[in-house]
Motif scaffolding. Structure first.
Motif, PDB file in Angstrom:
ATOM      1  N   LEU A  38      34.889  -5.354  85.565  1.00  0.00           N
ATOM      2  CA  LEU A  38      34.803  -6.136  86.799  1.00  0.00           C
ATOM      3  C   LEU A  38      34.473  -5.320  88.055  1.00  0.00           C
ATOM      4  CD1 LEU A  38      37.741  -8.667  86.329  1.00  0.00           C
ATOM      5  CD2 LEU A  38      35.283  -9.174  86.199  1.00  0.00           C
ATOM      6  N   GLY A  39      35.360  -4.391  88.413  1.00  0.00           N
ATOM      7  CA  GLY A  39      35.147  -3.637  89.656  1.00  0.00           C
ATOM      8  C   GLY A  39      36.398  -2.837  89.956  1.00  0.00           C
ATOM      9  N   GLY A  40      36.562  -2.431  91.211  1.00  0.00           N
ATOM     10  CA  GLY A  40      37.786  -1.793  91.725  1.00  0.00           C
ATOM     11  C   GLY A  40      38.554  -0.946  90.733  1.00  0.00           C
ATOM     12  N   ASN A  41      39.766  -1.393  90.449  1.00  0.00           N
ATOM     13  CA  ASN A  41      40.677  -0.677  89.570  1.00  0.00           C
ATOM     14  C   ASN A  41      40.065  -0.446  88.181  1.00  0.00           C
ATOM     15  OD1 ASN A  41      43.284  -1.136  87.530  1.00  0.00           O
ATOM     16  ND2 ASN A  41      43.664   0.209  89.270  1.00  0.00           N
ATOM     17  N   GLY A  42      39.393  -1.449  87.646  1.00  0.00           N
ATOM     18  CA  GLY A  42      38.840  -1.345  86.297  1.00  0.00           C
ATOM     19  C   GLY A  42      37.730  -0.316  86.201  1.00  0.00           C
ATOM     20  N   ILE A  43      36.747  -0.424  87.079  1.00  0.00           N
ATOM     21  CA  ILE A  43      35.635   0.522  87.032  1.00  0.00           C
ATOM     22  C   ILE A  43      36.126   1.929  87.369  1.00  0.00           C
ATOM     23  CG2 ILE A  43      33.438   1.181  88.119  1.00  0.00           C
ATOM     24  CD1 ILE A  43      32.667  -1.725  88.276  1.00  0.00           C
ATOM     25  N   GLY A  44      37.059   2.024  88.304  1.00  0.00           N
ATOM     26  CA  GLY A  44      37.611   3.338  88.653  1.00  0.00           C
ATOM     27  C   GLY A  44      38.280   3.993  87.456  1.00  0.00           C
ATOM     28  N   THR A  45      39.029   3.202  86.692  1.00  0.00           N
ATOM     29  CA  THR A  45      39.682   3.718  85.489  1.00  0.00           C
ATOM     30  C   THR A  45      38.645   4.209  84.485  1.00  0.00           C
ATOM     31  OG1 THR A  45      41.537   2.191  85.796  1.00  0.00           O
ATOM     32  CG2 THR A  45      41.219   3.072  83.586  1.00  0.00           C
ATOM     33  N   LYS A  46      37.603   3.423  84.310  1.00  0.00           N
ATOM     34  CA  LYS A  46      36.534   3.784  83.369  1.00  0.00           C
ATOM     35  C   LYS A  46      35.869   5.108  83.783  1.00  0.00           C
ATOM     36  CE  LYS A  46      33.035   3.114  80.405  1.00  0.00           C
ATOM     37  NZ  LYS A  46      33.237   3.727  79.072  1.00  0.00           N
ATOM     38  N   ILE A  47      35.606   5.270  85.076  1.00  0.00           N
ATOM     39  CA  ILE A  47      34.963   6.505  85.549  1.00  0.00           C
ATOM     40  C   ILE A  47      35.901   7.703  85.343  1.00  0.00           C
ATOM     41  CG2 ILE A  47      34.021   7.712  87.579  1.00  0.00           C
ATOM     42  CD1 ILE A  47      33.089   4.965  88.628  1.00  0.00           C
ATOM     43  N   LEU A  48      37.179   7.503  85.653  1.00  0.00           N
ATOM     44  CA  LEU A  48      38.152   8.579  85.478  1.00  0.00           C
ATOM     45  C   LEU A  48      38.209   9.000  83.998  1.00  0.00           C
ATOM     46  CD1 LEU A  48      39.882   9.749  87.789  1.00  0.00           C
ATOM     47  CD2 LEU A  48      41.805   8.412  86.928  1.00  0.00           C
ATOM     48  N   TRP A  49      38.272   8.020  83.129  1.00  0.00           N
ATOM     49  CA  TRP A  49      38.339   8.271  81.682  1.00  0.00           C
ATOM     50  C   TRP A  49      37.102   9.025  81.197  1.00  0.00           C
ATOM     51  CZ3 TRP A  49      41.446   8.108  77.524  1.00  0.00           C
ATOM     52  CH2 TRP A  49      40.867   8.017  76.250  1.00  0.00           C
ATOM     53  N   ASP A  50      35.945   8.616  81.694  1.00  0.00           N
ATOM     54  CA  ASP A  50      34.688   9.222  81.233  1.00  0.00           C
ATOM     55  C   ASP A  50      34.405  10.572  81.881  1.00  0.00           C
ATOM     56  OD1 ASP A  50      34.074   7.133  79.564  1.00  0.00           O
ATOM     57  OD2 ASP A  50      32.720   6.128  80.974  1.00  0.00           O
ATOM     58  N   GLU A  51      34.825  10.755  83.126  1.00  0.00           N
ATOM     59  CA  GLU A  51      34.280  11.871  83.896  1.00  0.00           C
ATOM     60  C   GLU A  51      35.283  12.918  84.381  1.00  0.00           C
ATOM     61  OE1 GLU A  51      31.635  10.562  87.021  1.00  0.00           O
ATOM     62  OE2 GLU A  51      30.909   8.862  85.849  1.00  0.00           O
ATOM     63  N   VAL A  52      36.566  12.576  84.384  1.00  0.00           N
ATOM     64  CA  VAL A  52      37.544  13.562  84.873  1.00  0.00           C
ATOM     65  C   VAL A  52      38.441  14.006  83.718  1.00  0.00           C
ATOM     66  CG1 VAL A  52      39.393  14.038  86.527  1.00  0.00           C
ATOM     67  CG2 VAL A  52      37.515  12.515  87.161  1.00  0.00           C
ATOM     68  N   PRO A  53      38.212  15.216  83.204  1.00  0.00           N
ATOM     69  CA  PRO A  53      38.978  15.662  82.043  1.00  0.00           C
ATOM     70  C   PRO A  53      40.442  15.884  82.409  1.00  0.00           C
ATOM     71  CG  PRO A  53      37.625  17.456  82.912  1.00  0.00           C
ATOM     72  CD  PRO A  53      37.251  16.220  83.673  1.00  0.00           C
ATOM     73  N   PRO A  54      41.341  15.728  81.418  1.00  0.00           N
ATOM     74  CA  PRO A  54      42.773  15.886  81.723  1.00  0.00           C
ATOM     75  C   PRO A  54      43.114  17.274  82.251  1.00  0.00           C
ATOM     76  CG  PRO A  54      42.384  15.607  79.355  1.00  0.00           C
ATOM     77  CD  PRO A  54      41.104  15.303  80.038  1.00  0.00           C
ATOM     78  N   GLU A  55      42.286  18.257  81.947  1.00  0.00           N
ATOM     79  CA  GLU A  55      42.555  19.618  82.437  1.00  0.00           C
ATOM     80  C   GLU A  55      42.246  19.753  83.924  1.00  0.00           C
ATOM     81  OE1 GLU A  55      40.407  19.002  79.871  1.00  0.00           O
ATOM     82  OE2 GLU A  55      41.911  19.292  78.300  1.00  0.00           O
ATOM     83  N   ALA A  56      41.562  18.789  84.506  1.00  0.00           N
ATOM     84  CA  ALA A  56      41.139  18.901  85.904  1.00  0.00           C
ATOM     85  C   ALA A  56      42.347  19.006  86.830  1.00  0.00           C
ATOM     86  CB  ALA A  56      40.293  17.701  86.293  1.00  0.00           C
ATOM     87  N   ASP A  57      42.295  19.940  87.753  1.00  0.00           N
ATOM     88  CA  ASP A  57      43.321  20.060  88.786  1.00  0.00           C
ATOM     89  C   ASP A  57      43.118  18.922  89.786  1.00  0.00           C
ATOM     90  OD1 ASP A  57      44.904  20.690  90.945  1.00  0.00           O
ATOM     91  OD2 ASP A  57      43.988  22.649  91.341  1.00  0.00           O
ATOM     92  N   PRO A  58      44.156  18.114  90.022  1.00  0.00           N
ATOM     93  CA  PRO A  58      43.985  16.992  90.969  1.00  0.00           C
ATOM     94  C   PRO A  58      43.491  17.452  92.345  1.00  0.00           C
ATOM     95  CG  PRO A  58      46.094  16.815  89.840  1.00  0.00           C
ATOM     96  CD  PRO A  58      45.499  18.148  89.443  1.00  0.00           C
ATOM     97  N   LEU A  59      43.815  18.685  92.718  1.00  0.00           N
ATOM     98  CA  LEU A  59      43.389  19.191  94.024  1.00  0.00           C
ATOM     99  C   LEU A  59      42.190  20.141  93.895  1.00  0.00           C
ATOM    100  CD1 LEU A  59      46.912  19.753  95.638  1.00  0.00           C
ATOM    101  CD2 LEU A  59      45.311  17.878  96.056  1.00  0.00           C
ATOM    102  N   GLY A  60      41.539  20.107  92.776  1.00  0.00           N
ATOM    103  CA  GLY A  60      40.377  20.975  92.563  1.00  0.00           C
ATOM    104  C   GLY A  60      39.082  20.190  92.585  1.00  0.00           C
ATOM    105  N   PRO A  61      37.961  20.896  92.483  1.00  0.00           N
ATOM    106  CA  PRO A  61      36.658  20.244  92.588  1.00  0.00           C
ATOM    107  C   PRO A  61      36.317  19.313  91.423  1.00  0.00           C
ATOM    108  CG  PRO A  61      36.413  22.601  92.130  1.00  0.00           C
ATOM    109  CD  PRO A  61      37.857  22.363  92.400  1.00  0.00           C
ATOM    110  N   SER A  62      36.985  19.475  90.275  1.00  0.00           N
ATOM    111  CA  SER A  62      36.603  18.611  89.152  1.00  0.00           C
ATOM    112  C   SER A  62      37.312  17.261  89.153  1.00  0.00           C
ATOM    113  CB  SER A  62      36.793  19.338  87.820  1.00  0.00           C
ATOM    114  OG  SER A  62      38.068  19.932  87.789  1.00  0.00           O
TER     115      SER A  62
END
Lengths: 664, 180
Positions: A38-62
């Motif tokens: 749909l949008g908002g929360n859903g698409i954001g979750t999808k992007i996070l899942w696809d593009e931000v690896p769990p190793e990423a530092d929340p305060l880092g560039p990834s």
């Protein structure tokens, strides 16, 4: 807006801004994002899942920050104003999001973008300025160090346009305070989960937008019919007058007798000074004006001021129930003007009032229990109720000044781990996020909701409102007679797993569409699955019904769960601090009650189709939701040890869940 | 009939700006709304500006095109006849409360380039009033106590104050819009 996009109601394109390189791309919105999430929360979750690896530092560039509208945002439905911020949370280290009203979301859509994805890290302070197709990164050196209020004004001034809408951080975000917020048009804040710190770490001071393009509706007649019907029903709802007059602050007087108003860092559920900080007192003594988010008939937003005394002249945006608790009852402070002052400071400097207040009550309790020696108090008098200390600590956390200020800027859960020596007993959190003013002993469903929330302790994911003070008419309308009377009994556990699951799935839909949980979907519950589906279909032209919508809601929520599992979370983290589960409430209607997570959580897992031992969604559940590959990814992360490594680096200590520590 | 504006009751939700352009232009786009809300929350400024209409009708006097502005005989609204409007903007400059906007859009107006737009009272449907929950807008008949001219004068005075407030935020809101 984009001719090639098959659905109305969407802008049809989104922005990808690489802050490291300065590259800005306007890209077509993938149709499957809209259809599946749909949008908002859903698409954001999808992007996070696809593009931000769990190793990423929340305060880092990834880490990536997604700022997203949904298909109803900017439209005719009541309070179609809501905007989502999604990123890995610096506070919890896991999935994070924060939702906000105001007028920014609609403006972004009207500029021609459904969402923005911020990537990388800018070498110097910048802000993103969007004026329809003109999108540029501007220097923000002169804005760095400014509070939110001045930043908004300076951006409008230098671009000579008071209609520019802004999302800005204050000094707390710049200083990476882990619960820093984003101020969105003066009085609204995306405050939870530290989204402001993500912006600060990216050197992104603000996003400013002016949009003057037109948005098409698939079936204008029918969409106006349902929207106007919802506006009218909300205006007639029995709770309308109360919500309009007091916003959430009216809850103080309702929660106190229930024993549901956290006091003295959750030691009690009632505050004897409640009348001095109640919504009624607030309105009577301090209201300047009722104000509203975009296209909202409710107008729960407010402007307050202080006329006399030591805080005379202080102007504050909405002072919510949560803040009256976190800067009031939770620190045993009954001086309302000081709460208004604290609210203003948190807003301008950009901090979540809930987590900021909880950090302070945590420190006060440590002092009380002898766990914070005099030498570690930086000269502050940490006695309960000392509002000067409360205000001073807000400042020191914002500027990370002194040892204690810097420590508390990490949030209570991390501070507890750093301090050690049993301090974890007094950090009242779930998964690193501080528990809001919603005592799970006085409302069983709320205790469960804190635990099953994908962003750590939170009332707003499941948002169980119908059993809060008892909403029998709404309960019957939504769920039928078969769940009565237990469903509306706050102290009963029966049917609460169902209520929480339904709220989470429906809430994910509301947060993905861009309408408001407090404006007709949960509070004043006029808009439910059927109406929401009708609104989406008439707005976008996407064929939609309640059953299809339920699947999308479940899909979003399960993907958030899977994302957290990649971080090594397990049922051992689906817990509440001991005060909720082991220490019977000493207050009000809840006296003698503990939160029966032991009963509700297994029921909830079963309803969700999650494994009782691992907490994983079953293969069948994920297959049904079209998330076939997710389980495999989780299993690989866990068996390879990658998830455990991430978990070890999360930084917070799990709350103490042992037996009662006798201290009352 | 005229539109009464009570700025003190406005909460700045802009529902009027959402529903008006849907009725008038068939799309959602607040800048195309014939009622515009000026706001600055911390300065307590909430000012919906719309043609009541007034008595003098300086806009009609200023209009050089015969027939491009007319009075709707049923309700008294001042309406723009799009086919005759050249988009010269003289009416816009003549209105002291800024109740007229300009839309630059291919195919609109006599020259196919631009047209002035203003409230025509939606044939009596007045969506802005219907969706105004706080009651800052009313659609009412003239009485000896209250008429469009009085509303106009109230809005004119409020607008002067509002300009001073908004000057601190860079400029006053714009009413000339390009539509792609």
């Amino acid at each position: 807006m984009t001719a090639s996009f098959p659905y109305a109601g969407y802008a049809g394109q989104y922005l990808r801004v690489n802050l490291s390189t300065g590259q800005i791309q306007a890209l077509p919105l993938p149709v499957e994002w809209a259809e599946d999430y749909l949008g908002g929360n859903g698409i954001g979750t999808k992007i996070l899942w696809d593009e931000v690896p769990p190793e990423a530092d929340p305060l880092g560039p990834s880490n990536k920050l997604i700022v997203a509208t949904g298909p109803l945002c900017g439209g005719l439905m009541p309070n179609a104003s809501r905007l989502e911020f999604i990123a890995k949370s610096p506070l919890t280290g896991i999935y994070g999001d924060s939702n906000v009203g105001g007028h920014f979301g609609p403006e972004l859509k009207l500029a021609g973008y459904d969402l923005i994805v911020f990537e990388g890290q800018s070498p110097k302070p910048v802000y993103l300025l969007i004026r329809n197709e003109k999108v540029e990164l501007r220097d923000a050196a002169h804005l760095w160090g400014q509070g939110g209020y001045d930043t908004e004004k300076l951006i409008q001034q230098e671009n000579r346009d008071p209609d520019i809408k802004t999302a800005v951080i204050g000094q707390a975000g710049e200083n990476r305070v882990r619960f820093a917020s984003v101020m969105v048009s003066w009085s609204r804040h995306a405050a939870r989960a530290g989204m402001g710190a993500v912006m600060g770490a990216k050197n992104l001071k603000a996003v400013a937008v002016r949009g003057t393009r037109s948005l098409r509706i698939a079936d204008p007649e029918k969409h106006r019919d349902i929207s106007f019907r919802m506006h009218s029903q909300i205006r007639k709802n029995e709770f309308f007058v109360g919500v309009h007059r007091f916003g959430t602050s009216g809850l103080v007087s309702l929660m106190h007798p229930m024993g549901r108003f956290p006091t003295k860092n959750f030691q009690y559920g009632s505050f004897e000074g409640f009348e001095e900080i109640s919504g009624e007192t607030l309105r009577e003594e301090h209201l300047v004006r009722d104000i509203s988010c975009f296209n909202c008939p409710v107008g729960c937003d407010k402007v307050y001021s202080v006329a006399a005394g030591e805080f005379a002249g202080n102007l504050a945006g909405s002072v919510e129930y949560e803040t009256l608790d976190s800067l009031g009852a939770s620190v045993l402070n009954r001086n309302l003007p000081s709460v208004l002052k604290g609210n203003t400071l948190c807003d301008d400097w950009g901090m979540d009032t809930i987590s900021a207040g909880r950090a302070i009550s945590f420190a006060m309790e440590l002092a009380e229990k002898g766990l914070l020696p005099e030498a570690e108090r930086d000269g502050l008098d940490l006695s309960w109720g000392n509002y000067n200390t409360m205000l001073e600590l807000l400042r020191r956390m914002t500027f990370r000044e002194g040892r204690l200020g810097n420590l508390l800027a990490e949030g209570a859960a991390r501070a507890a781990k750093i301090i050690g020596r049993g301090a974890d007993r007094y950090a009242m959190h779930v998964k690193g996020q501080d528990i809001p003013a919603q005592d799970g002993r006085a409302q069983q469903s709320m205790g469960l909701a804190h635990v099953t929330s994908t962003r750590g302790a939170d009332h707003l994911k499941a948002f169980p409102t119908i059993d809060e003070t008892g909403y029998p008419s709404e309960a019957v309308r939504r769920y039928g007679e078969q769940y009565m009377p237990e469903l509306v009994d706050p102290l009963a556990t029966r049917h609460k797993a169902m209520l929480v699951k339904d709220g989470e799935d429906y809430g994910a839909i509301v947060d993905s569409c861009g309408n408001c949980k407090s404006g007709g979907t949960f509070v004043m519950a006029e808009v439910y699955w059927q109406e929401q589906a009708e609104a989406i279909e008439t707005m976008t032209g996407m064929p939609m019904d309640a059953a299809k919508l339920r699947v999308i809601g479940e899909r979003i929520y399960n993907l958030q769960r899977c994302y957290n599992l990649l971080h090594g979370l397990s049922p051992a983290d689906d817990v509440l601090p001991w005060r909720f589960t082991a220490m019977p409430s000493p207050s009000g209607n809840a006296t003698g009650s503990v939160c029966r997570l032991d009963i509700m959580l297994p029921q909830y897992y079963a309803l969700r189709g999650w494994d009782a031992e691992t907490g994983y969604p079953s293969e069948a559940t994920l297959a049904r939701l079209g998330l076939g590959g997710a389980l495999e990814r989780v299993q690989v992360a866990v068996t390879s040890g990658a998830a455990a490594a991430v978990y070890a680096g999360l930084g917070w200590a799990a709350p103490y869940t042992g037996p009662v520590i006798d201290e009352l | 009939m005229f539109i009464n504006v009570i700025p003190e009751k406005c909460t700045g939700c802009r529902a009027c700006e959402v529903f008006c352009p849907l009725e008038q232009e068939g799309v959602i786009n607040p800048v195309l709304s014939r009622i515009q809300v000026w706001k600055d929350a911390p300065h307590d400024l909430f000012l919906p500006l719309v043609c009541p209409p007034c008595e003098d009708k300086a806009c009609m006097t200023a209009c050089p095109e015969p027939g491009a502005m007319a009075i709707d005989s049923r309700r008294g609204a001042v309406v723009i006849v799009e086919a005759l409007c050249t988009g010269c903007s003289k009416c816009i400059g003549a209105c002291d409360i800024g109740a007229i906007g300009l839309v630059r859009q291919p195919g609109r107006g006599k020259n196919g380039k631009a047209v002035a737009v203003k409230c025509n009272q939606c044939n009596g449907e007045t969506w802005c009033v219907k969706v105004c929950e706080p009651g800052a807008l009313e659609y009412v008949a003239e009485t000896p106590e209250l008429n469009g001219q009085m509303v106009f004068e109230r809005l004119r005075a409020a607008r002067i104050q509002a300009e001073a407030v908004l000057a601190e935020r860079g400029a006053q809101p714009r009413r000339k819009v390009k539509v792609q």
